[in-house]
Design a protein around this motif. Sequence first.
Motif, PDB file in Angstrom:
ATOM      1  N   ASN A 118      40.117  42.231  43.718  1.00 19.92           N
ATOM      2  CA  ASN A 118      39.294  41.489  42.744  1.00 19.92           C
ATOM      3  C   ASN A 118      40.162  40.976  41.597  1.00 19.92           C
ATOM      4  OD1 ASN A 118      39.866  43.986  41.680  1.00 19.92           O
ATOM      5  ND2 ASN A 118      37.861  44.263  40.725  1.00 19.92           N
ATOM      6  N   ASN A 121      40.185  35.574  38.990  1.00 19.89           N
ATOM      7  CA  ASN A 121      39.234  35.365  37.903  1.00 19.89           C
ATOM      8  C   ASN A 121      39.896  34.519  36.818  1.00 19.89           C
ATOM      9  OD1 ASN A 121      40.919  37.275  36.511  1.00 19.89           O
ATOM     10  ND2 ASN A 121      39.709  38.928  37.431  1.00 19.89           N
ATOM     11  N   THR A 257      34.340  46.805  50.221  1.00 11.83           N
ATOM     12  CA  THR A 257      34.720  45.392  50.217  1.00 11.83           C
ATOM     13  C   THR A 257      33.550  44.516  50.610  1.00 11.83           C
ATOM     14  OG1 THR A 257      36.967  46.064  50.855  1.00 11.83           O
ATOM     15  CG2 THR A 257      36.413  43.741  51.082  1.00 11.83           C
ATOM     16  N   LEU A 260      31.447  44.074  47.533  1.00  7.09           N
ATOM     17  CA  LEU A 260      32.079  43.102  46.630  1.00  7.09           C
ATOM     18  C   LEU A 260      31.955  41.685  47.168  1.00  7.09           C
ATOM     19  CD1 LEU A 260      35.332  45.063  45.685  1.00  7.09           C
ATOM     20  CD2 LEU A 260      33.304  44.729  44.274  1.00  7.09           C
ATOM     21  N   ALA A 264      30.250  38.506  45.245  1.00 11.13           N
ATOM     22  CA  ALA A 264      30.942  37.233  45.046  1.00 11.13           C
ATOM     23  C   ALA A 264      30.124  36.076  45.611  1.00 11.13           C
ATOM     24  CB  ALA A 264      32.317  37.281  45.705  1.00 11.13           C
ATOM     25  N   ASN A 334      35.225  31.482  42.491  1.00  8.95           N
ATOM     26  CA  ASN A 334      34.371  32.338  43.311  1.00  8.95           C
ATOM     27  C   ASN A 334      34.614  32.100  44.794  1.00  8.95           C
ATOM     28  OD1 ASN A 334      33.063  33.670  41.192  1.00  8.95           O
ATOM     29  ND2 ASN A 334      31.535  32.055  40.973  1.00  8.95           N
ATOM     30  N   GLN A 337      37.755  33.818  45.672  1.00  9.33           N
ATOM     31  CA  GLN A 337      37.556  35.266  45.723  1.00  9.33           C
ATOM     32  C   GLN A 337      36.794  35.668  46.984  1.00  9.33           C
ATOM     33  OE1 GLN A 337      38.599  37.890  43.125  1.00  9.33           O
ATOM     34  NE2 GLN A 337      38.453  38.605  45.220  1.00  9.33           N
ATOM     35  N   TYR A 341      38.078  38.354  49.836  1.00  4.87           N
ATOM     36  CA  TYR A 341      37.301  39.472  50.372  1.00  4.87           C
ATOM     37  C   TYR A 341      37.105  39.341  51.880  1.00  4.87           C
ATOM     38  CZ  TYR A 341      36.106  40.948  45.625  1.00  4.87           C
ATOM     39  OH  TYR A 341      36.171  41.402  44.325  1.00  4.87           O
TER      40      TYR A 341
END
Length: 369
Positions: A118, A121, A257, A260, A264, A334, A337, A341
Amino acid sequence: MADLLKEAPLTSVQVEALVVMKIIKHCSQSFPLMTTGFLVGMDAKATLEITNSFPFPASEPPPSTDTYHDNNNMSQWAAAAPRSKANAVYQTEMIKKLREVNVDANNVGWYTSANLGNFVNMNMIENQYHYQKELNERTVALVHDVSRSSQGSLSLRAFRLSPAFMVAYKENKFTAESLQKSSFRYQDILHELPLQIHNSHLLTSFLHTLPSSPSNPTTTSIPSSLSSLPPTDNLPSPLHPNLSTLTLSIDPFLSQTSDLLLEAIESHHTELNNHQYYQRSLAREQAKITAWQQKRKAENASRALTKQAPLPEDEWQRLFKLPTEPSRLEGMLNSRQVEQYARQVDGFAAGVTGKMFAVRSNLLPEQIE
């Protein structure tokens, strides 16, 4: 010579083993809170050599009674540490003292910790942009994933911002029209460089002198010279089989994960809904402007018949205000990200799936012919 080094693009990052150990120790001691530090070294043609690292001084936020928000505030303060003025002064003084003792003291980037990937950002983007724009163009960001490293394999990656993103971020043009014209994608935000760990010859020689079985220190004898070293062909392997890799249980990091990843995706849908709301608001305002313009044209036509002066038709710019288009940068981050993931889920599931296929004949009932 400096101009030639700047023109040659970076192709790899070389990190000293001591630096890797210092980063691992710093990140592990503060886990699960985020930690940051700066890197020093030198630029050798197309390879960026990192020879030392130092953590940024810890700055504590104002105390409060909420433990959860305290942890979030400390993580936010640590994430913003690389671009704070106090740490910039500390970094300058540290580099000055390193140069006094004739040590590699060029600013080559910073490092940060992560938890299950993570790290994509705004804090990372702003920090890396600060380093590439102001301090040194040829800098990298090292990301150490503490959770993934706890599984037995080191997770240390080097990233840079792409030149196209540097230009777009400087101009702050992340509208749908500008992104469509430049063909800029979320995959083009970060550029990962291959990373290799380097040991000095002295350290390599010392590692070869270490005994293979440290459980019996009484029989250990340090060789007096290189010629007295035993041949490497007869030495037993220091790595023993790890039977835990044969377990069929699902990796616990896979479920974390996946959670997460869902968060996301929800954030991505939130940004998408914000952009759709902007489009609906823009369509309503444009419809109002069109109706007002048609009404004004009809009034001017009637006034022309009576030989009166026409009214100005550009007053709509004062009467109506078009909504501002939101930046698509958050949505792109995003998306990047989510991709991170998804790759981790693919990596975690690949090992479990491979073991399932290996023993599927014992798991499935026998087929009756």
